[in-house]
Scaffold this motif. Structure first.
Motif, mmCIF file in Angstrom:
data_model
loop_
_atom_site.group_PDB
_atom_site.id
_atom_site.type_symbol
_atom_site.label_atom_id
_atom_site.label_comp_id
_atom_site.label_asym_id
_atom_site.label_seq_id
_atom_site.Cartn_x
_atom_site.Cartn_y
_atom_site.Cartn_z
ATOM 1 N N GLY A 1 5.643 3.739 5.351
ATOM 2 C CA GLY A 1 5.677 3.005 4.544
ATOM 3 C C GLY A 1 6.457 1.760 4.933
ATOM 4 O O GLY A 1 5.489 0.696 4.268
ATOM 5 N N ASN B 1 4.266 10.287 -1.063
ATOM 6 C CA ASN B 1 4.098 9.206 -0.636
ATOM 7 C C ASN B 1 5.281 9.212 0.350
ATOM 8 O O ASN B 1 6.245 10.118 0.286
ATOM 9 C CB ASN B 1 3.524 8.174 -0.517
ATOM 10 N N GLU C 1 1.636 4.323 6.534
ATOM 11 C CA GLU C 1 1.597 5.190 5.022
ATOM 12 C C GLU C 1 1.641 6.635 5.788
ATOM 13 O O GLU C 1 0.332 6.464 6.445
ATOM 14 C CB GLU C 1 1.225 4.439 3.981
ATOM 15 N N THR D 1 1.021 -3.462 13.880
ATOM 16 C CA THR D 1 1.457 -2.852 12.700
ATOM 17 C C THR D 1 0.821 -1.694 12.567
ATOM 18 O O THR D 1 -0.477 -1.870 13.721
ATOM 19 C CB THR D 1 0.278 -3.637 11.483
ATOM 20 N N GLY E 1 4.608 -1.250 7.024
ATOM 21 C CA GLY E 1 3.210 -1.802 5.825
ATOM 22 C C GLY E 1 2.415 -0.453 6.003
ATOM 23 O O GLY E 1 2.879 0.862 6.575
ATOM 24 N N ILE E 2 1.169 -0.418 5.697
ATOM 25 C CA ILE E 2 0.932 0.189 4.285
ATOM 26 C C ILE E 2 -0.364 0.931 5.426
ATOM 27 O O ILE E 2 -0.336 2.117 5.900
ATOM 28 C CB ILE E 2 -0.634 -0.858 3.842
ATOM 29 N N SER E 3 -0.073 0.692 6.925
ATOM 30 C CA SER E 3 -0.841 1.063 8.315
ATOM 31 C C SER E 3 0.004 2.508 8.572
ATOM 32 O O SER E 3 -0.280 3.779 9.107
ATOM 33 C CB SER E 3 -1.870 0.571 9.356
#
Length: 409
Positions: free
Chosen positions: A375, A355, A382, A141, A378-380
């Motif tokens: 984003g 964001n 962002e 990720t 995945g969150i990583s």
């Protein structure tokens, strides 16, 4: 009584029919890029000149010789029946020859190579063949969506490990296997990496094989961007690591370097038992690729290596044009050594205000430039955006000007 029956039948006929989709479909999140694409199409219909750097869709054509061979083979009536599910042997031999010339890897085209309908199809069916309910796969990720959701569609679980630092990624694989019960069954690696453009040295795969044998997990390497490399960097093959064929397989594709994305030609190579499992699944879902496409792919592999290298240089010049332009805007950019993307940290002050999806929408709405929000991977991811090097140099310069006007506001 008859009247009551008629009324009851009418009510039944007017009742809405409920469609119940499978749980595996309900588990998939909404497609993040749908709203971006919808707005892009609306703006284009309104006459706006929108520059699309969102999707890694090669815009350059294959070589003329490849297209001519496709047409010639399609005119042969013998080529319109079912093709072998594993792919025609002559094509598999060419793949084996390329592995030998590029990576020094000897493969048996009879047992250790299979033709796929693009590397994504091969990967997705590999997940169905290798993991299932209650089992776990390690996924890098930020994640190329197919890597994550093919695992989910196989009803398995994913453990996400950050990939920006390859050494840390390997340390986290080791830590995960020591502390998770049961041990993950599958490790997915993807270098050069989409979306972050992270690259590795050959020693990385030596350690991957060591960990796989220590803990007993299988490995699937996605080498989709091996042909798009810059600055004398050469992307190594997982299969070149000693013992790699004992523990896994590798996927390659003709989509990028050969400009054959829509042709859907990919290959799985490596462990014959894993390939047998893949072909078992494929036997129930498809039965071979259109033979003329395979014949044209043979010509591409035999005759167009110089064009593949030239295409990488085209992407390299586009990379420099886009990086230089964004840097002049004050946007700190790290130049990738591979892939057809830039992975760019959002510039100040925008990173503090919004964001990545909101920033992407700003560039589209006010600058007429499409990028992919980090984003969405995945969150990583962002705080980043991904830009595809699919437009020519002049269009990329225009994109920089439009971004500059947008952010200048």
């Amino acid at each position: 009584m008859n009247e009551d029956l008629q009324i009851g039948e009418q009510i039944e006929q007017n009742r809405p029919f409920a469609i119940e989709v499978a749980e595996r479909v309900r588990r998939l999140p909404p497609y993040l890029f749908a709203q971006i694409n919808r707005l892009m199409y609306q703006k284009r219909r309104a006459g706006d000149d929108v520059i699309d750097l969102g999707m890694g869709n090669p815009g350059d054509p294959p070589q003329d010789a490849v297209i001519e061979k496709l047409a010639e083979a399609a005119r042969d009536p013998r080529n319109h029946g079912y093709a072998p599910a594993q792919g025609v042997l002559s094509l598999r031999r060419e793949v084996a020859a390329r592995y030998l010339s590029h990576y020094g890897v000897r493969l048996d085209p009879e047992r250790e190579i299979a033709v796929c309908l693009g590397s994504k199809e091969g990967f997705s069916h590999l997940c169905l063949a290798l993991v299932g309910p209650g089992e776990t796969a390690i996924v890098p990720t930020p994640s190329y969506p197919a890597h994550l959701y093919a695992v989910a569609l196989a009803a398995a679980n994913a453990i996400l490990l950050e990939v920006a630092d390859p050494e840390r990624f390997l340390a986290n694989v080791d830590y995960t296997c020591r502390h998770i019960v049961p041990i993950p069954k599958l490790l997915i690696v993807n270098f050069p990496h989409n979306p972050t453009t992270t690259v590795v040295a050959p020693e990385f795969y030596v350690e991957v094989v060591r960990l796989a044998k220590k803990y007993g997990f299988m490995v699937v390497s996605d080498l989709a961007y091996a042909d798009v490399v810059f600055d004398d960097y050469q992307a190594p093959s997982f299969l070149a690591a000693p013992g790699a064929i004992d523990v896994g397989v590798e996927l390659t594709t003709m989509s990028k370097g050969y400009n054959m994305a829509g042709w859907r030609i990919g290959f799985a190579a490596g462990n014959p038992e894993v390939l047998r499992a893949l072909l078992t699944i494929k036997g129930y879902y498809d039965y071979g690729m259109f033979r003329p496409i395979q014949i044209a792919a043979i010509v591409a592999l035999r005759q167009t290596e110089a064009a593949v290298q030239a295409q990488a240089k085209i992407y390299g010049r586009r990379r420099d044009v886009l990086c230089d332009g964004l840097q002049r805007l004050g946007w700190p950019i790290e130049r990738p050594k591979a892939t057809m993307f830039l992975w760019a940290k959002m510039p100040e002050p925008w990173a503090d205000r919004m964001n990545s999806f909101e920033f992407t929408m700003k560039l589209l709405q006010e600058g007429d430039v499409v990028v992919s929000p980090g984003g969405g991977f995945g969150i990583s991811g962002e705080g980043y955006v991904r830009m595809a090097l699919v437009e020519n140099e002049n269009r990329l310069r225009q994109a920089v000007r439009q971004i500059g006007r947008c952010l200048g506001k």
